[in-house]
Scaffold this motif. Structure first.
Motif, PDB file in Angstrom:
ATOM      1  N   ALA A 127     -11.016   5.344  -1.019  1.00 41.45           N
ATOM      2  CA  ALA A 127     -11.860   6.177  -1.884  1.00 41.45           C
ATOM      3  C   ALA A 127     -11.322   7.603  -2.009  1.00 41.45           C
ATOM      4  O   ALA A 127     -11.398   8.208  -3.097  1.00 41.45           O
ATOM      5  N   ASP A 128     -10.774   8.154  -0.929  1.00 41.09           N
ATOM      6  CA  ASP A 128     -10.327   9.558  -0.993  1.00 41.09           C
ATOM      7  C   ASP A 128      -8.823   9.711  -1.230  1.00 41.09           C
ATOM      8  O   ASP A 128      -8.300  10.817  -1.218  1.00 41.09           O
ATOM      9  N   GLY A 129      -8.128   8.567  -1.440  1.00 47.77           N
ATOM     10  CA  GLY A 129      -6.721   8.649  -1.819  1.00 47.77           C
ATOM     11  C   GLY A 129      -5.731   8.659  -0.688  1.00 47.77           C
ATOM     12  O   GLY A 129      -4.524   8.757  -0.930  1.00 47.77           O
ATOM     13  N   ARG A 130      -6.190   8.576   0.548  1.00 47.67           N
ATOM     14  CA  ARG A 130      -5.223   8.472   1.645  1.00 47.67           C
ATOM     15  C   ARG A 130      -4.455   7.156   1.559  1.00 47.67           C
ATOM     16  O   ARG A 130      -3.311   7.054   2.015  1.00 47.67           O
ATOM     17  N   LEU A 131      -5.082   6.140   0.995  1.00 49.08           N
ATOM     18  CA  LEU A 131      -4.445   4.850   0.742  1.00 49.08           C
ATOM     19  C   LEU A 131      -4.560   4.520  -0.736  1.00 49.08           C
ATOM     20  O   LEU A 131      -5.604   4.776  -1.360  1.00 49.08           O
ATOM     21  N   VAL A 132      -3.489   3.949  -1.285  1.00 52.23           N
ATOM     22  CA  VAL A 132      -3.533   3.424  -2.656  1.00 52.23           C
ATOM     23  C   VAL A 132      -2.912   2.041  -2.668  1.00 52.23           C
ATOM     24  O   VAL A 132      -2.027   1.735  -1.861  1.00 52.23           O
ATOM     25  N   ARG A 133      -3.387   1.214  -3.573  1.00 49.27           N
ATOM     26  CA  ARG A 133      -2.833  -0.137  -3.728  1.00 49.27           C
ATOM     27  C   ARG A 133      -1.702  -0.096  -4.752  1.00 49.27           C
ATOM     28  O   ARG A 133      -1.850   0.489  -5.837  1.00 49.27           O
ATOM     29  N   LEU A 134      -0.598  -0.756  -4.416  1.00 51.56           N
ATOM     30  CA  LEU A 134       0.607  -0.718  -5.251  1.00 51.56           C
ATOM     31  C   LEU A 134       1.038  -2.100  -5.726  1.00 51.56           C
ATOM     32  O   LEU A 134       2.166  -2.263  -6.198  1.00 51.56           O
ATOM     33  N   GLY A 135       0.178  -3.099  -5.581  1.00 49.82           N
ATOM     34  CA  GLY A 135       0.536  -4.450  -5.996  1.00 49.82           C
ATOM     35  C   GLY A 135       0.971  -5.296  -4.821  1.00 49.82           C
ATOM     36  O   GLY A 135       0.494  -5.121  -3.687  1.00 49.82           O
ATOM     37  N   THR A 136       1.882  -6.215  -5.064  1.00 47.05           N
ATOM     38  CA  THR A 136       2.350  -7.131  -4.022  1.00 47.05           C
ATOM     39  C   THR A 136       3.869  -7.232  -4.063  1.00 47.05           C
ATOM     40  O   THR A 136       4.512  -6.813  -5.026  1.00 47.05           O
ATOM     41  N   THR A 137       4.436  -7.794  -3.015  1.00 50.36           N
ATOM     42  CA  THR A 137       5.883  -8.011  -2.970  1.00 50.36           C
ATOM     43  C   THR A 137       6.287  -9.048  -4.021  1.00 50.36           C
ATOM     44  O   THR A 137       5.511  -9.938  -4.374  1.00 50.36           O
ATOM     45  N   THR A 138       7.499  -8.917  -4.515  1.00 43.21           N
ATOM     46  CA  THR A 138       7.990  -9.857  -5.527  1.00 43.21           C
ATOM     47  C   THR A 138       8.367 -11.197  -4.917  1.00 43.21           C
ATOM     48  O   THR A 138       8.429 -12.202  -5.626  1.00 43.21           O
ATOM     49  N   CYS A 139       8.627 -11.213  -3.605  1.00 43.59           N
ATOM     50  CA  CYS A 139       8.985 -12.451  -2.911  1.00 43.59           C
ATOM     51  C   CYS A 139       7.907 -12.824  -1.916  1.00 43.59           C
ATOM     52  O   CYS A 139       7.281 -11.957  -1.300  1.00 43.59           O
ATOM     53  N   PRO A 182       3.589  -2.062   3.735  1.00 44.82           N
ATOM     54  CA  PRO A 182       3.161  -3.430   3.454  1.00 44.82           C
ATOM     55  C   PRO A 182       2.011  -3.829   4.380  1.00 44.82           C
ATOM     56  O   PRO A 182       1.924  -3.358   5.519  1.00 44.82           O
ATOM     57  N   ALA A 183       1.143  -4.685   3.873  1.00 47.02           N
ATOM     58  CA  ALA A 183      -0.020  -5.122   4.641  1.00 47.02           C
ATOM     59  C   ALA A 183      -0.202  -6.618   4.502  1.00 47.02           C
ATOM     60  O   ALA A 183       0.078  -7.211   3.455  1.00 47.02           O
ATOM     61  N   HIS A 184      -0.675  -7.231   5.585  1.00 45.41           N
ATOM     62  CA  HIS A 184      -1.023  -8.655   5.554  1.00 45.41           C
ATOM     63  C   HIS A 184      -2.348  -8.797   4.815  1.00 45.41           C
ATOM     64  O   HIS A 184      -3.339  -8.138   5.163  1.00 45.41           O
ATOM     65  N   PRO A 185      -2.420  -9.651   3.797  1.00 47.94           N
ATOM     66  CA  PRO A 185      -3.667  -9.724   3.017  1.00 47.94           C
ATOM     67  C   PRO A 185      -4.875 -10.169   3.829  1.00 47.94           C
ATOM     68  O   PRO A 185      -5.996  -9.713   3.552  1.00 47.94           O
ATOM     69  N   TRP A 186      -4.685 -11.026   4.811  1.00 46.63           N
ATOM     70  CA  TRP A 186      -5.814 -11.438   5.646  1.00 46.63           C
ATOM     71  C   TRP A 186      -6.340 -10.251   6.450  1.00 46.63           C
ATOM     72  O   TRP A 186      -7.552 -10.023   6.547  1.00 46.63           O
ATOM     73  N   LEU A 192       0.836  -1.181   0.000  1.00 46.96           N
ATOM     74  CA  LEU A 192       0.000   0.000   0.000  1.00 46.96           C
ATOM     75  C   LEU A 192       0.880   1.244   0.000  1.00 46.96           C
ATOM     76  O   LEU A 192       2.021   1.212   0.456  1.00 46.96           O
ATOM     77  N   GLY A 193       0.318   2.328  -0.482  1.00 49.51           N
ATOM     78  CA  GLY A 193       0.908   3.636  -0.275  1.00 49.51           C
ATOM     79  C   GLY A 193       0.015   4.418   0.661  1.00 49.51           C
ATOM     80  O   GLY A 193      -1.203   4.495   0.445  1.00 49.51           O
ATOM     81  N   VAL A 194       0.585   4.954   1.733  1.00 52.30           N
ATOM     82  CA  VAL A 194      -0.169   5.819   2.642  1.00 52.30           C
ATOM     83  C   VAL A 194       0.319   7.245   2.407  1.00 52.30           C
ATOM     84  O   VAL A 194       1.532   7.484   2.302  1.00 52.30           O
ATOM     85  N   ARG A 195      -0.629   8.171   2.250  1.00 53.01           N
ATOM     86  CA  ARG A 195      -0.251   9.555   1.987  1.00 53.01           C
ATOM     87  C   ARG A 195       0.716  10.039   3.064  1.00 53.01           C
ATOM     88  O   ARG A 195       0.523   9.778   4.255  1.00 53.01           O
ATOM     89  N   ALA A 196       1.773  10.709   2.661  1.00 45.00           N
ATOM     90  CA  ALA A 196       2.884  11.021   3.562  1.00 45.00           C
ATOM     91  C   ALA A 196       2.438  11.788   4.798  1.00 45.00           C
ATOM     92  O   ALA A 196       2.967  11.566   5.893  1.00 45.00           O
ATOM     93  N   ASP A 197       1.450  12.676   4.646  1.00 49.06           N
ATOM     94  CA  ASP A 197       1.021  13.439   5.810  1.00 49.06           C
ATOM     95  C   ASP A 197       0.185  12.622   6.776  1.00 49.06           C
ATOM     96  O   ASP A 197      -0.109  13.063   7.881  1.00 49.06           O
TER      97      ASP A 197
END
Length: 502
Positions: free
Chosen positions: A223-235, A205-209, A175-180
């Motif tokens: 919904a308001d952009g404070r959090l965004v999804r960035l995919g998953t770890t490569t490992c 990073p977040a635990h999927p469960w 995840l990306g959390v807005r810096a502020d």
């Protein structure tokens, strides 16, 4: 819980799940409530009186009691796990005068979880790394808890992909959390190596469960952009015995997450008050081990990162890896795995169990007592917080301890309370189980004289009483859960002290 596809062809999974679930429940009932009756010549069977209703219970004796029977009209009748749950609930209502509708459900969920795990394990491949194999070996789990494998009662499909006992491995969600909105304390730089966050965001990073469990609460932030999804770890990461703590072997990194599920006694969140006190307890434990003269090591909790609007739900804690602490050539193993048993365990294979046990005591006991005596640090040195590293011959050569969340400091707690907690975690929960497992694999071994000698070497005023007291403190998980007490509010009852009789 989802009961679909729990039975494998040619293998009675239901009966095996019953056996796994019955043993810790019987251990609790026998320790906390039942009254032993004199032996009656029944061989390996012991008879107990249940004081609430006066009923007689007979079990196959041992470290993991089995085959429970109840006397009805002068004849013994076998009871399965379902009947045992009803019996225990009725006895506790009579014994305490309280009702509890949740705990019987948790007991059943725990048994059904074991069935799901057995099915999943039959289709999975155990990790080749003996360390990971030891972390993922705990099908019984806590041997003195009435519902050690409960997973919150949800469908098995929701939690099995993340279950260490099913040899799971999985990527983390990035995840990306807005810096502020980002909050962090300590050294969290290892998190930034897991991926890249867009400008104005911090990587989280977040635990999927946990993301699934908290989805409704987090929806506004996505919904308001404070959090965004960035995919998953490569490992992939490997869940350890604690379920919510994972290990990434390539980066040698442990991460501990919140998990809004009750596992044993507690909802496994990273609570705000615990995170705030973590730097202090971790620093104290780090100082204690830095001053230690032996090879023992502390796996430090370096820091945490989270989001201000979901402080507990999204918290992730960064813990030291193994490689910077391990002796060269040593293989770490989870102590709880040694007690439970796993393929390749050096405990079972020890050619000289007495020498092996003396080496084990020499690595585990001194660091715990030294931290208490010299630094006022009470380690939670139970089986799941202790790793024991062995050399190429399987001999213990080092102990590693973890989990600053469970550390207590004097005088935050009194010396007497700290000592009681230390004795329960180290002696009753830990050494007693390893000693029993060793004696089970090596009949004729009496492990307690060696334990007594090791403890007697340490100059603490409490040691003399420990070696002579008729009883030790045993935690009452069954009564604690039945009465709805907080999981951190440990209650103890006296258990026979094997050190005194040694």
């Amino acid at each position: 819980m989802d009961r679909v596809d729990l039975i494998l062809p040619g293998d009675d999974v239901a009966a095996r799940a019953d056996a796994y679930a019955v043993a810790p429940l019987l251990n609790c009932l026998i320790r906390e409530v039942a009254e032993p009756l004199p032996a009656d010549g029944e061989g390996d069977r012991r008879v107990y009186r249940l004081p609430g209703g006066g009923r007689l219970l007979r079990v196959r004796d041992g470290r993991r009691p089995a085959a429970p029977e109840v006397c009805v009209d002068g004849a013994w009748h076998r009871v399965g796990h379902t009947e045992l749950v009803k019996l225990v609930a009725d006895e506790l209502r009579r014994h305490t005068g309280l009702s509890n509708g949740d705990l019987p459900t948790e007991m059943t969920d725990s048994r059904d979880a074991v069935a799901a795990l057995l099915t999943a394990r039959a289709r999975a491949t155990a990790p080749g790394d003996p360390y990971l194999r030891s972390e993922q070996s705990l099908l019984t789990g806590h041997p003195y808890h009435p519902a050690p494998k409960a997973r919150g009662g949800g469908p098995a499909a929701g939690w099995l992909p993340y279950a260490p006992e099913a040899h799971a491995r999985f990527p983390l969600v990035l995840l990306g959390v807005r810096a502020d909105e980002a909050v962090e304390e300590g050294d969290t730089s290892a998190l930034d190596a897991l991926g890249a966050a867009p400008p104005g965001y911090r990587l989280l990073p977040a635990h999927p469960w946990q993301l699934d469990l908290a989805a409704r609460d987090l929806a506004p932030a996505f919904a308001d952009g404070r959090l965004v999804r960035l995919g998953t770890t490569t490992c992939d990461v490997w869940p350890t015995a604690a379920v919510r703590t994972v290990y990434e072997p390539r980066r040698d990194l442990f991460l501990k997450f919140s998990l809004d599920v009750r596992i044993t006694n507690d909802i496994r969140r990273l609570w705000h008050h615990d995170l705030r006190r973590l730097p202090r307890t971790d620093a104290a434990a780090t100082r204690a081990f830095a001053a230690s003269k032996g090879p023992a090591a502390w796996l430090g909790d370096r820091g945490y990162r989270t989001a201000s609007f979901a402080f507990e739900e999204l918290a992730v804690l960064v813990r030291d890896g193994l490689r910077g602490h391990l002796l060269p050539g040593a293989t770490p193993l989870l102590a709880a795995g040694l007690a439970e048993g796993f393929d390749g365990s050096p405990l079972a294979a020890a050619r000289d169990p007495e020498t092996w046990w003396e080496a084990y005591l020499r690595q585990v006991v001194p660091p715990v007592l030294g931290a208490f005596a010299d630094h006022d640090v009470v380690l939670e040195a139970h089986l799941q917080n202790t790793l024991v590293a062995v050399d190429a011959d399987g001999t213990p050569v080092q102990a590693l301890f973890r989990d600053a969340e469970g550390v207590k400091l004097l005088p935050d707690v009194s010396r007497a309370a700290g000592w009681e907690r230390l004795v329960y975690c180290l002696v009753v929960n830990h050494l007693t189980e390893i000693a029993a497992a060793l004696a089970e694999h090596h009949p004729g071994l009496d492990p307690w004289p060696a334990a007594r000698r090791e403890l007697a070497r340490h100059d603490l005023p409490e040691i003399a009483e420990l070696l002579t007291a008729p009883t030790l403190p045993g935690k009452t998980n069954l009564l604690l859960r039945w009465t709805g007490a907080d999981g951190a509010a440990a209650r103890y009852l006296p258990l026979p002290n094997p050190l005194a009789s040694a």
